[in-house]
Structure formats: structure tokens, C-alpha cells
Design a protein around this motif. Structure first.
Motif, PDB file in Angstrom:
ATOM      1  N   ALA A  15       0.847  -1.200   0.000  1.00  0.00           N
ATOM      2  CA  ALA A  15       0.000   0.000   0.000  1.00  0.00           C
ATOM      3  C   ALA A  15       0.875   1.240   0.000  1.00  0.00           C
ATOM      4  O   ALA A  15       1.992   1.243   0.518  1.00  0.00           O
ATOM      5  CB  ALA A  15      -0.912   0.002   1.220  1.00  0.00           C
ATOM      6  N   HIS A  16       0.368   2.326  -0.579  1.00  0.00           N
ATOM      7  CA  HIS A  16       1.067   3.607  -0.599  1.00  0.00           C
ATOM      8  C   HIS A  16       0.083   4.668  -0.124  1.00  0.00           C
ATOM      9  O   HIS A  16      -0.994   4.823  -0.693  1.00  0.00           O
ATOM     10  CB  HIS A  16       1.556   3.942  -2.010  1.00  0.00           C
ATOM     11  N   PHE A  17       0.466   5.377   0.930  1.00  0.00           N
ATOM     12  CA  PHE A  17      -0.389   6.415   1.488  1.00  0.00           C
ATOM     13  C   PHE A  17       0.368   7.724   1.500  1.00  0.00           C
ATOM     14  O   PHE A  17       1.532   7.775   1.890  1.00  0.00           O
ATOM     15  CB  PHE A  17      -0.805   6.054   2.924  1.00  0.00           C
ATOM     16  N   LYS A  18      -0.302   8.813   1.103  1.00  0.00           N
ATOM     17  CA  LYS A  18       0.297  10.141   1.131  1.00  0.00           C
ATOM     18  C   LYS A  18      -0.729  11.089   1.728  1.00  0.00           C
ATOM     19  O   LYS A  18      -1.873  11.122   1.289  1.00  0.00           O
ATOM     20  CB  LYS A  18       0.672  10.580  -0.289  1.00  0.00           C
ATOM     21  N   GLY A  19      -0.319  11.847   2.766  1.00  0.00           N
ATOM     22  CA  GLY A  19      -1.248  12.779   3.394  1.00  0.00           C
ATOM     23  C   GLY A  19      -0.896  13.031   4.832  1.00  0.00           C
ATOM     24  O   GLY A  19       0.273  13.018   5.211  1.00  0.00           O
ATOM     25  N   LYS A  20      -1.912  13.253   5.668  1.00  0.00           N
ATOM     26  CA  LYS A  20      -1.734  13.531   7.086  1.00  0.00           C
ATOM     27  C   LYS A  20      -2.515  12.490   7.877  1.00  0.00           C
ATOM     28  O   LYS A  20      -3.662  12.191   7.537  1.00  0.00           O
ATOM     29  CB  LYS A  20      -2.228  14.941   7.419  1.00  0.00           C
ATOM     30  N   ILE A  21      -1.901  11.949   8.909  1.00  0.00           N
ATOM     31  CA  ILE A  21      -2.557  10.935   9.721  1.00  0.00           C
ATOM     32  C   ILE A  21      -2.810  11.525  11.104  1.00  0.00           C
ATOM     33  O   ILE A  21      -1.890  11.988  11.771  1.00  0.00           O
ATOM     34  CB  ILE A  21      -1.687   9.664   9.827  1.00  0.00           C
ATOM     35  N   LYS A  22      -4.077  11.492  11.536  1.00  0.00           N
ATOM     36  CA  LYS A  22      -4.456  12.007  12.850  1.00  0.00           C
ATOM     37  C   LYS A  22      -5.232  10.935  13.594  1.00  0.00           C
ATOM     38  O   LYS A  22      -5.844  10.052  12.989  1.00  0.00           O
ATOM     39  CB  LYS A  22      -5.337  13.257  12.711  1.00  0.00           C
ATOM     40  N   ASN A  23      -5.223  11.026  14.912  1.00  0.00           N
ATOM     41  CA  ASN A  23      -6.007  10.162  15.793  1.00  0.00           C
ATOM     42  C   ASN A  23      -5.683   8.684  15.662  1.00  0.00           C
ATOM     43  O   ASN A  23      -6.535   7.842  15.876  1.00  0.00           O
ATOM     44  CB  ASN A  23      -7.506  10.384  15.587  1.00  0.00           C
ATOM     45  N   ALA A  24      -4.465   8.355  15.294  1.00  0.00           N
ATOM     46  CA  ALA A  24      -4.031   6.951  15.270  1.00  0.00           C
ATOM     47  C   ALA A  24      -3.134   6.752  16.484  1.00  0.00           C
ATOM     48  O   ALA A  24      -1.987   7.173  16.488  1.00  0.00           O
ATOM     49  CB  ALA A  24      -3.280   6.636  13.986  1.00  0.00           C
ATOM     50  N   HIS A  25      -3.675   6.163  17.524  1.00  0.00           N
ATOM     51  CA  HIS A  25      -2.880   5.969  18.734  1.00  0.00           C
ATOM     52  C   HIS A  25      -1.750   4.984  18.486  1.00  0.00           C
ATOM     53  O   HIS A  25      -0.634   5.168  18.961  1.00  0.00           O
ATOM     54  CB  HIS A  25      -3.765   5.509  19.889  1.00  0.00           C
ATOM     55  N   VAL A  26      -2.041   3.949  17.723  1.00  0.00           N
ATOM     56  CA  VAL A  26      -1.045   2.930  17.385  1.00  0.00           C
ATOM     57  C   VAL A  26      -1.115   2.725  15.878  1.00  0.00           C
ATOM     58  O   VAL A  26      -2.200   2.519  15.331  1.00  0.00           O
ATOM     59  CB  VAL A  26      -1.336   1.599  18.115  1.00  0.00           C
ATOM     60  N   THR A  32       4.278   1.956   2.122  1.00  0.00           N
ATOM     61  CA  THR A  32       4.978   3.235   2.005  1.00  0.00           C
ATOM     62  C   THR A  32       4.051   4.353   2.454  1.00  0.00           C
ATOM     63  O   THR A  32       2.910   4.434   1.998  1.00  0.00           O
ATOM     64  CB  THR A  32       5.421   3.473   0.548  1.00  0.00           C
ATOM     65  N   VAL A  33       4.554   5.219   3.325  1.00  0.00           N
ATOM     66  CA  VAL A  33       3.770   6.342   3.833  1.00  0.00           C
ATOM     67  C   VAL A  33       4.581   7.619   3.688  1.00  0.00           C
ATOM     68  O   VAL A  33       5.750   7.669   4.085  1.00  0.00           O
ATOM     69  CB  VAL A  33       3.386   6.120   5.318  1.00  0.00           C
ATOM     70  N   GLU A  34       3.955   8.637   3.105  1.00  0.00           N
ATOM     71  CA  GLU A  34       4.515   9.991   3.039  1.00  0.00           C
ATOM     72  C   GLU A  34       3.513  10.873   3.768  1.00  0.00           C
ATOM     73  O   GLU A  34       2.447  11.166   3.230  1.00  0.00           O
ATOM     74  CB  GLU A  34       4.661  10.440   1.590  1.00  0.00           C
ATOM     75  N   ALA A  35       3.857  11.238   5.013  1.00  0.00           N
ATOM     76  CA  ALA A  35       2.874  11.944   5.827  1.00  0.00           C
ATOM     77  C   ALA A  35       3.526  12.604   7.030  1.00  0.00           C
ATOM     78  O   ALA A  35       4.702  12.382   7.312  1.00  0.00           O
ATOM     79  CB  ALA A  35       1.796  10.961   6.303  1.00  0.00           C
ATOM     80  N   ASN A  36       2.727  13.380   7.730  1.00  0.00           N
ATOM     81  CA  ASN A  36       3.058  13.867   9.056  1.00  0.00           C
ATOM     82  C   ASN A  36       2.172  13.086  10.005  1.00  0.00           C
ATOM     83  O   ASN A  36       0.988  12.865   9.721  1.00  0.00           O
ATOM     84  CB  ASN A  36       2.807  15.366   9.184  1.00  0.00           C
ATOM     85  N   LYS A  49       8.269   1.766   4.677  1.00  0.00           N
ATOM     86  CA  LYS A  49       9.038   2.983   4.414  1.00  0.00           C
ATOM     87  C   LYS A  49       8.187   4.167   4.825  1.00  0.00           C
ATOM     88  O   LYS A  49       7.024   4.272   4.437  1.00  0.00           O
ATOM     89  CB  LYS A  49       9.394   3.089   2.932  1.00  0.00           C
ATOM     90  N   PHE A  50       8.784   5.064   5.630  1.00  0.00           N
ATOM     91  CA  PHE A  50       8.076   6.262   6.075  1.00  0.00           C
ATOM     92  C   PHE A  50       8.909   7.480   5.736  1.00  0.00           C
ATOM     93  O   PHE A  50      10.091   7.541   6.064  1.00  0.00           O
ATOM     94  CB  PHE A  50       7.827   6.215   7.586  1.00  0.00           C
ATOM     95  N   VAL A  51       8.279   8.481   5.097  1.00  0.00           N
ATOM     96  CA  VAL A  51       8.918   9.748   4.782  1.00  0.00           C
ATOM     97  C   VAL A  51       8.032  10.840   5.362  1.00  0.00           C
ATOM     98  O   VAL A  51       6.852  10.922   5.019  1.00  0.00           O
ATOM     99  CB  VAL A  51       9.082   9.949   3.254  1.00  0.00           C
ATOM    100  N   GLY A  52       8.589  11.655   6.265  1.00  0.00           N
ATOM    101  CA  GLY A  52       7.815  12.734   6.858  1.00  0.00           C
ATOM    102  C   GLY A  52       8.151  12.927   8.318  1.00  0.00           C
ATOM    103  O   GLY A  52       9.136  12.387   8.822  1.00  0.00           O
TER     104      GLY A  52
END
Length: 111
Positions: A15-26, A32-36, A49-52
Motif C-alpha cells: 500500500a502507498h499512502f500520502k497525506g496527514k494521519i491524525k487520531n491513530a494511537h497505534v 509506504t507512507v509519506e505523511a506527518n 518505508k516512512f517519509v515525513g
């Protein structure tokens, strides 16, 4: 579903995710994630892989990380590849972990 697992997010392998992740405790990252990201616990799997930017209490890295991290505790396993800048209170590194980053210990003297 108990309180410890109800707010767990998983980014699956491939999976590839790009954006902002909120309210994920765990959160567990195997893709691959490109996010804050703000979370209590972040796990980057060996294929992940995490970029951000990451702000978390605990970060376990077995895959690739590139960004600015502010964490209470960081555990870099033998397969970790870390770039960017990490700030931490406690750091554990297994033999084989690769750091190519600025490392800052958030140490405050006792008053």
C-alpha cells in the motif's frame, strides 16, 4: 475490541499512502507512507518505508525512515535504515541498524 486496539491503524505491505494521519494511537506501517504523523506508538515493519515528520511516545523501526522525528523512545532494529533528524529521550539500537541522520538527545538536567 478493547481500548488498546480500537485505534490501531495498519498500512499493509504494497500500500502507498500520502497525506496527514491524525487520531491513530497505534500505527503499523508495512507499506509506504509519506505523511506527518502524531501517535502514541509507531511501528515501521522491515518492508515499510516512512517519509515525513513523526511525533510519538514510542517508535520501533525495522524498515526505512526519512524525516524529522521527535520521540520519547526509539528502537532501531537490525534492519532499520534511518535518515533525517531524530530527537529522543531513550534510544536502543540493534547491531546492523543504519543511522545516517542528525541525532539529538532530549536530555534535561534535574532541577
Amino acid at each position: 475490541m478493547d481500548k488498546a486496539t480500537r485505534n490501531k491503524a495498519v498500512i499493509a505491505d504494497g500500500a502507498h499512502f500520502k497525506g496527514k494521519i491524525k487520531n491513530a494511537h497505534v500505527i503499523e506501517i508495512n507499506g509506504t507512507v509519506e505523511a506527518n504523523l502524531n501517535a502514541d506508538k509507531v511501528t515501521i515493519g522491515s518492508g515499510g518505508k516512512f517519509v515525513g515528520a513523526v511525533n510519538a511516545d514510542l517508535v520501533v523501526i525495522s524498515g526505512q525512515y526519512d524525516g524529522n522525528m521527535d520521540a520519547g523512545s526509539i528502537w532501531a532494529t537490525a534492519t532499520a535504515q534511518i535518515a533525517g533528524k531524530i530527537q529522543y529521550k531513550t534510544l536502543q539500537m540493534d547491531r546492523g541498524a543504519a543511522l545516517n541522520c542528525r541525532v539529538i538527545h532530549n536530555w534535561s538536567p534535574e532541577k
